[in-house]
Write an enzyme that holds these catalytic residues in place. Sequence first.
Site, PDB file in Angstrom:
ATOM      1  CD  GLU A   1      -2.196   0.899   2.978  1.00 33.31           C
ATOM      2  OE1 GLU A   1      -1.602   0.645   3.989  1.00 33.31           O
ATOM      3  OE2 GLU A   1      -3.426   1.686   3.125  1.00 33.31           O
TER       4      GLU A   1
ATOM      5  CE  LYS B   1      -7.124   0.789   3.986  1.00 30.11           C
ATOM      6  NZ  LYS B   1      -5.836   1.392   4.567  1.00 30.11           N
TER       7      LYS B   1
ATOM      8  CB  CYS C   1      -3.876  -1.743   4.617  1.00 32.54           C
ATOM      9  SG  CYS C   1      -3.118  -1.850   6.234  1.00 32.54           S
TER      10      CYS C   1
HETATM   11  N1  CDV Z   1      -3.130   1.246   6.803  1.00 35.31           N
HETATM   12  C1  CDV Z   1      -3.790   0.474   7.311  1.00 35.31           C
HETATM   13  O1  CDV Z   1      -5.146   0.223   6.915  1.00 35.31           O
HETATM   14  N2  CDV Z   1      -3.549   0.247   8.640  1.00 35.31           N
HETATM   15  C2  CDV Z   1      -4.240  -0.236   9.745  1.00 35.31           C
HETATM   16  C3  CDV Z   1      -3.893  -0.013  11.024  1.00 35.31           C
HETATM   17  C4  CDV Z   1      -4.368   1.302  11.349  1.00 35.31           C
HETATM   18  C5  CDV Z   1      -4.552  -0.696  12.021  1.00 35.31           C
HETATM   19  C6  CDV Z   1      -4.540  -1.839   9.517  1.00 35.31           C
HETATM   20  O2  CDV Z   1      -5.517  -2.482   9.525  1.00 35.31           O
HETATM   21  O3  CDV Z   1      -3.530  -2.452   9.244  1.00 35.31           O
END
Ligand code: CDV
Length: 315
Positions: A53, A133, A178
């Site tokens: 990401e 996202k 993510c």
């Molecule tokens: N970049 C992200 O989405 N990070 C989140 C953190 C904040 C918990 C994740 O779910 O890994």
Amino acid sequence: MLDLRKQNRVISIAAAQLGPIQPTDSRSSVVDRLVGLLEQAKSKGSELVVFPELAFTTFFPRYEITDEAELDYWFEKEMPGEETRPLFAAIQRLKLSVNFGYAELVPEAGITRRYNTSILINPNGEIIAKYRKIHLPGHNEFDPERSFQHLEKKYFEVGNLGFPVWDHLGGKLGMCICNDRRWPETFRVLGLKGVELVLIGYNTPTHNAKHPEPPHRRAFYNHLCVQAGAYQNSTWVVSVAKSGCEDGQDLMAGSCIVSPHGEIVAQTSSSKDELIVADCDLSLCEDGKNNMFNFSEHRCPEEYSIITRANCDED
Ligand code: CDV
């Protein structure tokens, strides 16, 4: 002669973990690192390379940015742009399929929109798939109680492209980014569309800025969700970190390639730029899809309606 690799639908996949990117690092220096990893991947026989990401910059949502021009600095206004073009040239030269994430700034109906985006590029250097996202974590204004900020809700809009799948390299590919990986709904929507390979990039701080959790448990959650998503949807998952210490904040590593059995078949061992490679046989998805997780035979959707209701308190 019968080509068993083709019959078994094997793709050689490289997960290209990135070490830290400091706020002062130029895009061009980062692109040089990415090109180096592509060259390594090619020399190992990989066909598809997956980067994390927001692969060109430091994880800027940790900062409160109030000036719009300053915020714009972290976004790509075109893809490829001047500094990212050498990456596309390398993709064409090396004849690879490549996935990476970036901060996308785009005018839509005359309004400036910002998305946390992931794209897939084919060996001709053409963008053939885009995901924005959907699960944006964090908060939308400065929070003085946090040791560092996580302002994704302020800087990005919720993605407006759904969770598509694409036919590529002889399989069905999907993407998510993510925080999306923590939501079973992400994997299940992709699973219902027959996904065989999910590409994920992440930037996950090793510490929770507000509700302390031990780093080992956060690392466990990281693998738990991608292994469960792979098993329950009979799909390969490639999950790739940006890791190491960025401007004093540690990001977790643990990039991995997970089989449709939910087993990790390759994992990074550092928090630096590091390549791991696995031969991923997409035909391994068939057992789960035809048996334990044969959705058309065994799902009970009439019992799941609460999942798509916005308000869970209502009967
Ligand atoms: N970049 C992200 O989405 N990070 C989140 C953190 C904040 C918990 C994740 O779910 O890994």
